[in-house]
Write a protein that holds these residues in place. Structure first.
Motif, mmCIF file in Angstrom:
data_model
loop_
_atom_site.group_PDB
_atom_site.id
_atom_site.type_symbol
_atom_site.label_atom_id
_atom_site.label_comp_id
_atom_site.label_asym_id
_atom_site.label_seq_id
_atom_site.Cartn_x
_atom_site.Cartn_y
_atom_site.Cartn_z
ATOM 1 N N ALA A 53 0.810 -1.216 0.000
ATOM 2 C CA ALA A 53 0.000 0.000 0.000
ATOM 3 C C ALA A 53 0.846 1.270 0.000
ATOM 4 C CB ALA A 53 -0.916 0.010 1.222
ATOM 5 N N VAL A 110 -2.160 0.956 6.748
ATOM 6 C CA VAL A 110 -3.260 0.016 6.501
ATOM 7 C C VAL A 110 -3.983 -0.238 7.817
ATOM 8 C CG1 VAL A 110 -2.112 -1.143 4.552
ATOM 9 C CG2 VAL A 110 -1.869 -2.076 6.864
ATOM 10 N N VAL A 121 -4.661 -8.250 -4.310
ATOM 11 C CA VAL A 121 -4.723 -6.799 -4.145
ATOM 12 C C VAL A 121 -5.967 -6.312 -4.869
ATOM 13 C CG1 VAL A 121 -3.590 -4.597 -4.609
ATOM 14 C CG2 VAL A 121 -2.219 -6.607 -4.023
ATOM 15 N N THR A 171 -8.849 -1.038 -2.836
ATOM 16 C CA THR A 171 -8.422 -0.459 -1.557
ATOM 17 C C THR A 171 -7.938 -1.524 -0.568
ATOM 18 O OG1 THR A 171 -10.641 -0.552 -0.596
ATOM 19 C CG2 THR A 171 -10.028 1.483 -1.764
ATOM 20 N N ALA A 209 -6.063 -0.106 2.703
ATOM 21 C CA ALA A 209 -5.159 1.039 2.685
ATOM 22 C C ALA A 209 -5.938 2.256 3.157
ATOM 23 C CB ALA A 209 -4.626 1.266 1.273
ATOM 24 N N VAL A 225 -5.094 1.475 -3.211
ATOM 25 C CA VAL A 225 -3.780 0.893 -2.936
ATOM 26 C C VAL A 225 -2.770 1.485 -3.898
ATOM 27 C CG1 VAL A 225 -2.410 -1.234 -3.017
ATOM 28 C CG2 VAL A 225 -4.707 -1.269 -2.015
#
Length: 132
Positions: free
Chosen positions: A51, A55, A84, A87, A117, A127
């Motif tokens: 990120a 986080v 991933v 966010t 993130a 992210v």
């Protein structure tokens, strides 16, 4: 029901800790909550890197205790990013304990956690920066 094995070859632990007598429950094993806290720390490390900033833990998707952790074990936490999203970052964590003079290695825990993130305002942010 021992799952004796070696530490994962070629992988570097994200975190390595030795639990102390103050971390035990009434049965003499390490508190599950202590292990959960360490797993959260170990999972957050690659999430923060991915990120490029702060986080927050938003979910513990799965958590399995396979073996007890004992006072004096050298506990190694191996973390890797599994997914991933826009966010969110999902991380898998495997935990191994080296115990005794023979340094027997057993897998003690595995977990999957999701982090989001967050910006300076502690609200979700992408992210990866939006392009355009």
């Amino acid at each position: 029901m021992s799952e004796a094995q070696g530490l994962p070859p070629g992988r570097i632990p994200t975190l390595r800790v030795v639990p102390m007598p103050s971390d035990v429950n009434s049965a003499g094993d390490i508190f599950g909550g202590w292990i959960m806290a360490q797993v959260d720390i170990a999972g957050a490390i690659p999430a923060v890197r991915e990120a490029h900033g702060r986080v927050a833990t938003v979910a513990v998707n799965s958590f399995t205790f396979k073996q007890p952790v004992l006072v004096g074990d050298v506990v190694s936490f191996y973390s890797e990013v599994a997914r991933v999203g826009r966010t969110s970052i999902t991380v898998n964590v495997e935990v191994f304990a080296e115990r005794g003079l023979a340094r027997e290695v057993v897998k003690v825990t595995e977990a999957t956690l999701t982090y989001v993130a967050v910006g300076e305002d502690r609200r979700p942010r992408p992210v990866r920066p939006e392009s355009g």
